[in-house]
Design an enzyme around this catalytic site. Sequence first.
Site, PDB file in Angstrom:
ATOM      1  N   ARG A 196     -32.286  32.840-103.972  1.00  0.00           N
ATOM      2  CA  ARG A 196     -32.582  33.346-105.309  1.00  0.00           C
ATOM      3  C   ARG A 196     -33.039  32.172-106.167  1.00  0.00           C
ATOM      4  NH1 ARG A 196     -27.862  35.670-103.492  1.00  0.00           N
ATOM      5  NH2 ARG A 196     -27.881  37.953-103.314  1.00  0.00           N
ATOM      6  N   LYS A 219     -24.389  34.725-105.536  1.00  0.00           N
ATOM      7  CA  LYS A 219     -23.943  35.985-106.129  1.00  0.00           C
ATOM      8  C   LYS A 219     -22.614  36.441-105.537  1.00  0.00           C
ATOM      9  CE  LYS A 219     -25.758  40.591-107.224  1.00  0.00           C
ATOM     10  NZ  LYS A 219     -26.911  41.518-107.034  1.00  0.00           N
ATOM     11  N   HIS A 271     -37.963  37.036-108.025  1.00  0.00           N
ATOM     12  CA  HIS A 271     -37.335  37.631-106.839  1.00  0.00           C
ATOM     13  C   HIS A 271     -38.371  37.950-105.764  1.00  0.00           C
ATOM     14  CE1 HIS A 271     -33.329  38.774-105.579  1.00  0.00           C
ATOM     15  NE2 HIS A 271     -33.798  39.850-105.003  1.00  0.00           N
ATOM     16  N   ARG A 274     -38.060  35.688-102.790  1.00  0.00           N
ATOM     17  CA  ARG A 274     -37.006  36.058-101.825  1.00  0.00           C
ATOM     18  C   ARG A 274     -37.513  37.182-100.921  1.00  0.00           C
ATOM     19  NH1 ARG A 274     -31.310  35.708-101.197  1.00  0.00           N
ATOM     20  NH2 ARG A 274     -30.181  37.680-100.936  1.00  0.00           N
ATOM     21  N   HIS A 297     -26.448  38.684 -97.557  1.00  0.00           N
ATOM     22  CA  HIS A 297     -26.112  40.065 -97.881  1.00  0.00           C
ATOM     23  C   HIS A 297     -24.734  40.414 -97.322  1.00  0.00           C
ATOM     24  CE1 HIS A 297     -30.604  41.360 -98.349  1.00  0.00           C
ATOM     25  NE2 HIS A 297     -30.112  40.812 -99.448  1.00  0.00           N
ATOM     26  N   TYR A 306     -36.029  45.715 -95.050  1.00  0.00           N
ATOM     27  CA  TYR A 306     -37.156  44.950 -94.507  1.00  0.00           C
ATOM     28  C   TYR A 306     -37.456  45.321 -93.055  1.00  0.00           C
ATOM     29  CZ  TYR A 306     -35.835  42.012 -98.490  1.00  0.00           C
ATOM     30  OH  TYR A 306     -35.512  41.553 -99.742  1.00  0.00           O
TER      31      TYR A 306
END
Length: 331
Positions: A196, A219, A271, A274, A297, A306
């Site tokens: 990020r 995050k 973003h 990313r 994640h 993706y």
Amino acid sequence: MIKQLPDGRWLADIEPVKGTRYRKRFSTKAEAKRFEAHKRSQHINRAWEPKAKDKRRLSELVDRWFSLHGHTLADGVRRKEILLLHVKEVGDSLGHQFTAKEYLIKRGHLMAEGMKGKTVNNRLGYLKAVFNTLIAFDDITYPNPLANVKPIKFQESPVTYLTTGQIKELLSRVGETNSPSDLECVVRVCLSTGARWSEALSLSRERIRNGGVEFINTKSKKVRSVPISPELESQLIAHLDSHGYFRDCIRGFHNAMDAAAIKLPKGQATHVLRHTFAAHFVMNGGNILVLQKILGHSTVNMTMRYAHLAPDHLKEAVVLNPLTFSTLDRQ
């Protein structure tokens, strides 16, 4: 026991519950009896009496959630601000009187006024979490009024990413900005690791070692390490040894994107870097589980967006469809 003493006074000697005894002298018997009644009333079991209603409003519940749990989250302050804004949007009702029907009506008004479905769903999730957290901590005794409110289903947007040509054009425009060295380093970190923007911007010299970068301001609050090329490692070390840190270069990024004539969907900005890493990783044959670890994640479901970019994604559809078999039969 109440009895008169030789001097004419009255003694109240009571033990309402075992182990707690009261003794006091009074001028009259009436005073002694009132004292006895008062002490006994203090020890009556009042478990049968209903508890006072919780009169806190939604905004007060948000404050309470933040003091108990929200302050521990990486985005806790930002989330509290969003929650308080949403409370104003739906009405700062008493928590125990707030209903799902009331919320759904207000949600409909917000969407009619132009609020996007994704925004509405995010705010619903935040508000649900407030009630769930306070229930878990026994801070409220009533059920979550939003427990049965479902998020809105909306058309999923395709992943936006930069092509190889756009990446080259973006990097060529970086040199035209006010902080080209900072911007190039941050952009290359994002494109090389899927970081990020904030993660790349906060990199320090000690976090670049052994052929990789280590992200700590994530995050999920988990440390994440990603390998990088020797060339990028040397570039980052040289910059940080010279400057000490990366300057905030977000304005330069927007200027470079405009100069490269790259248009993004509304709401997307840094973003996209990313997304670009993830998209090219999968298109070049990368494993989706490895990508999950690189991106940090928490679940593979987040990474699966993706998966359709993989070169062999659902390729069986070409050879296993009924028209292909019909053609083979005719031959």
